[in-house]
Design a protein around this motif. Structure first.
Motif, PDB file in Angstrom:
ATOM      1  N   LEU A   2      -3.702  20.829 -24.075  1.00  0.00           N
ATOM      2  CA  LEU A   2      -3.602  21.428 -22.746  1.00  0.00           C
ATOM      3  C   LEU A   2      -2.164  21.725 -22.340  1.00  0.00           C
ATOM      4  N   PHE A   3      -1.208  21.173 -23.070  1.00  0.00           N
ATOM      5  CA  PHE A   3       0.184  21.292 -22.675  1.00  0.00           C
ATOM      6  C   PHE A   3       0.999  22.009 -23.734  1.00  0.00           C
ATOM      7  N   ASP A   4       1.874  22.904 -23.253  1.00  0.00           N
ATOM      8  CA  ASP A   4       2.774  23.609 -24.158  1.00  0.00           C
ATOM      9  C   ASP A   4       3.957  22.734 -24.559  1.00  0.00           C
ATOM     10  N   LYS A   5       4.288  21.774 -23.716  1.00  0.00           N
ATOM     11  CA  LYS A   5       5.460  20.943 -23.965  1.00  0.00           C
ATOM     12  C   LYS A   5       5.053  19.632 -24.637  1.00  0.00           C
ATOM     13  N   ASP A   6       6.064  18.900 -25.056  1.00  0.00           N
ATOM     14  CA  ASP A   6       5.855  17.600 -25.687  1.00  0.00           C
ATOM     15  C   ASP A   6       5.240  16.640 -24.678  1.00  0.00           C
ATOM     16  N   ILE A   7       4.123  16.059 -25.018  1.00  0.00           N
ATOM     17  CA  ILE A   7       3.433  15.191 -24.062  1.00  0.00           C
ATOM     18  C   ILE A   7       4.087  13.819 -23.939  1.00  0.00           C
ATOM     19  N   GLN A   8       5.082  13.547 -24.745  1.00  0.00           N
ATOM     20  CA  GLN A   8       5.721  12.228 -24.693  1.00  0.00           C
ATOM     21  C   GLN A   8       6.370  11.943 -23.340  1.00  0.00           C
ATOM     22  N   ASP A   9       6.784  12.979 -22.634  1.00  0.00           N
ATOM     23  CA  ASP A   9       7.482  12.785 -21.360  1.00  0.00           C
ATOM     24  C   ASP A   9       6.587  12.997 -20.145  1.00  0.00           C
ATOM     25  N   LEU A  10       5.298  13.211 -20.359  1.00  0.00           N
ATOM     26  CA  LEU A  10       4.399  13.455 -19.233  1.00  0.00           C
ATOM     27  C   LEU A  10       4.136  12.173 -18.454  1.00  0.00           C
ATOM     28  N   LYS A  11       4.026  12.315 -17.141  1.00  0.00           N
ATOM     29  CA  LYS A  11       3.572  11.218 -16.286  1.00  0.00           C
ATOM     30  C   LYS A  11       2.049  11.334 -16.207  1.00  0.00           C
ATOM     31  N   ILE A  12       1.361  10.283 -16.661  1.00  0.00           N
ATOM     32  CA  ILE A  12      -0.091  10.340 -16.831  1.00  0.00           C
ATOM     33  C   ILE A  12      -0.747   9.216 -16.045  1.00  0.00           C
ATOM     34  N   LEU A  13      -1.823   9.563 -15.337  1.00  0.00           N
ATOM     35  CA  LEU A  13      -2.623   8.584 -14.603  1.00  0.00           C
ATOM     36  C   LEU A  13      -4.038   8.601 -15.154  1.00  0.00           C
ATOM     37  N   ASP A  14      -4.545   7.429 -15.497  1.00  0.00           N
ATOM     38  CA  ASP A  14      -5.932   7.268 -15.922  1.00  0.00           C
ATOM     39  C   ASP A  14      -6.667   6.532 -14.803  1.00  0.00           C
ATOM     40  N   VAL A  15      -7.587   7.225 -14.135  1.00  0.00           N
ATOM     41  CA  VAL A  15      -8.338   6.637 -13.022  1.00  0.00           C
ATOM     42  C   VAL A  15      -9.524   5.871 -13.594  1.00  0.00           C
ATOM     43  N   GLY A  16      -9.470   4.555 -13.464  1.00  0.00           N
ATOM     44  CA  GLY A  16     -10.460   3.690 -14.103  1.00  0.00           C
ATOM     45  C   GLY A  16     -10.045   3.410 -15.525  1.00  0.00           C
ATOM     46  N   CYS A  17      -8.809   2.955 -15.702  1.00  0.00           N
ATOM     47  CA  CYS A  17      -8.206   2.852 -17.040  1.00  0.00           C
ATOM     48  C   CYS A  17      -8.706   1.676 -17.855  1.00  0.00           C
ATOM     49  N   SER A  18      -9.492   0.787 -17.259  1.00  0.00           N
ATOM     50  CA  SER A  18      -9.976  -0.408 -17.953  1.00  0.00           C
ATOM     51  C   SER A  18      -8.793  -1.200 -18.502  1.00  0.00           C
ATOM     52  N   THR A  19      -8.798  -1.530 -19.775  1.00  0.00           N
ATOM     53  CA  THR A  19      -7.741  -2.362 -20.356  1.00  0.00           C
ATOM     54  C   THR A  19      -6.552  -1.546 -20.865  1.00  0.00           C
ATOM     55  N   GLY A  20      -6.597  -0.237 -20.667  1.00  0.00           N
ATOM     56  CA  GLY A  20      -5.489   0.619 -21.086  1.00  0.00           C
ATOM     57  C   GLY A  20      -5.556   1.095 -22.516  1.00  0.00           C
TER      58      GLY A  20
ATOM     59  N   ASN B  50      -3.771   6.251  -5.581  1.00  0.00           N
ATOM     60  CA  ASN B  50      -3.086   7.463  -6.002  1.00  0.00           C
ATOM     61  C   ASN B  50      -2.513   8.138  -4.761  1.00  0.00           C
ATOM     62  N   ASP B  51      -1.383   7.629  -4.275  1.00  0.00           N
ATOM     63  CA  ASP B  51      -0.816   8.158  -3.038  1.00  0.00           C
ATOM     64  C   ASP B  51       0.534   8.844  -3.253  1.00  0.00           C
ATOM     65  N   LYS B  52       0.828   9.201  -4.483  1.00  0.00           N
ATOM     66  CA  LYS B  52       2.079   9.894  -4.775  1.00  0.00           C
ATOM     67  C   LYS B  52       1.899  11.394  -4.541  1.00  0.00           C
ATOM     68  N   VAL B  53       2.982  12.090  -4.290  1.00  0.00           N
ATOM     69  CA  VAL B  53       2.941  13.531  -4.049  1.00  0.00           C
ATOM     70  C   VAL B  53       3.671  14.245  -5.175  1.00  0.00           C
ATOM     71  N   GLN B  54       2.984  15.185  -5.812  1.00  0.00           N
ATOM     72  CA  GLN B  54       3.524  15.984  -6.912  1.00  0.00           C
ATOM     73  C   GLN B  54       4.296  15.124  -7.912  1.00  0.00           C
ATOM     74  N   PHE B  55       3.641  14.114  -8.412  1.00  0.00           N
ATOM     75  CA  PHE B  55       4.268  13.128  -9.292  1.00  0.00           C
ATOM     76  C   PHE B  55       3.740  13.207 -10.719  1.00  0.00           C
ATOM     77  N   PHE B  56       2.429  13.392 -10.882  1.00  0.00           N
ATOM     78  CA  PHE B  56       1.807  13.319 -12.208  1.00  0.00           C
ATOM     79  C   PHE B  56       1.690  14.689 -12.859  1.00  0.00           C
ATOM     80  N   ASP B  57       1.769  14.678 -14.197  1.00  0.00           N
ATOM     81  CA  ASP B  57       1.529  15.885 -14.991  1.00  0.00           C
ATOM     82  C   ASP B  57       0.061  15.974 -15.410  1.00  0.00           C
ATOM     83  N   LEU B  58      -0.570  14.808 -15.549  1.00  0.00           N
ATOM     84  CA  LEU B  58      -1.947  14.759 -16.030  1.00  0.00           C
ATOM     85  C   LEU B  58      -2.674  13.598 -15.362  1.00  0.00           C
TER      86      LEU B  58
END
Length: 195
Positions: free
Chosen positions: A4-22, A64-72
């Motif tokens: 989904l991303f043209d750029k390197d995903i290593q630097d993306l800020k990612i949120l998993d909603v219901g991430c369980s144990t990660g 999830n109360d951040k504004v324009q923070f996450f890439d994914l």
């Protein structure tokens, strides 16, 4: 997800909603030793699972109360368990950067033939769910929030659970007897959208 991303995903800020144990976040995004784990976030209501995720270098947040923070932002089989799913989705829209993506994986689809005929899906846990989406009502809500480039996939054949040679005969048996649970085309959806 990586496609989904043209750029390197290593630097993306990612949120998993219901991430369980990660485990999912680590499996999908922590494959590079140089990965900045400060960019991996999760929301998890189970304190036991959240503690395990923290040990796996996932930053657990309460809301999830951040504004324009996450890439994914990822909802992996979780939207149906959220008490206020529409509020959660609105917060996700606000917290995504412009061009950010939202992805729904392993999400139930009540517009499937299986649900139409049997009024359930094999993996639904009725007492724990608040809203069971369909491909069309989730797409409509995402459009109304302002998401664009919405794509819907039906991953039956792309999952390790599918076996058409067994699942289709089981479907016929269930039509006759009303018994059985099994994967079937259209039961699950994957949706991606862009802010």
């Amino acid at each position: 997800i990586k496609s989904l991303f043209d750029k390197d995903i290593q630097d993306l800020k990612i949120l998993d909603v219901g991430c369980s144990t990660g485990e999912f976040l680590n499996y999908m995004f922590n494959f590079n030793i140089n990965r900045n784990n400060d960019n991996l976030f999760g929301i998890e209501p189970s304190s036991y699972a959240a503690n395990l995720a923290t040990k796996e270098s996932i930053n657990i947040i309460d809301d999830n109360d951040k504004v324009q923070f996450f890439d994914l932002i990822i909802y992996r089989g979780t939207i149906q368990y959220i008490p206020d799913p529409f509020i959660s989705l609105k917060k996700s829209y606000i917290s995504l950067k412009p061009g950010g993506k939202i992805v729904f994986l392993a999400t139930p689809n009540i517009r499937s033939l299986y649900y139409f005929l049997f009024k359930t899906l094999p993996f639904l846990e009725d007492p724990f769910m608040y809203w069971i989406p369909s491909d069309q009502n989730l797409k409509l809500f995402l459009e109304n929030l302002g998401f664009k480039k919405i794509e819907i996939f039906y991953p039956y054949l792309d999952t390790p659970y599918s076996n058409p040679l067994i699942d289709f005969p089981r479907f016929i048996i269930k039509l006759i007897t009303g018994k059985g649970k099994f994967p079937f085309p259209g039961n699950l959806i994957w949706i991606s959208a862009e802010k």
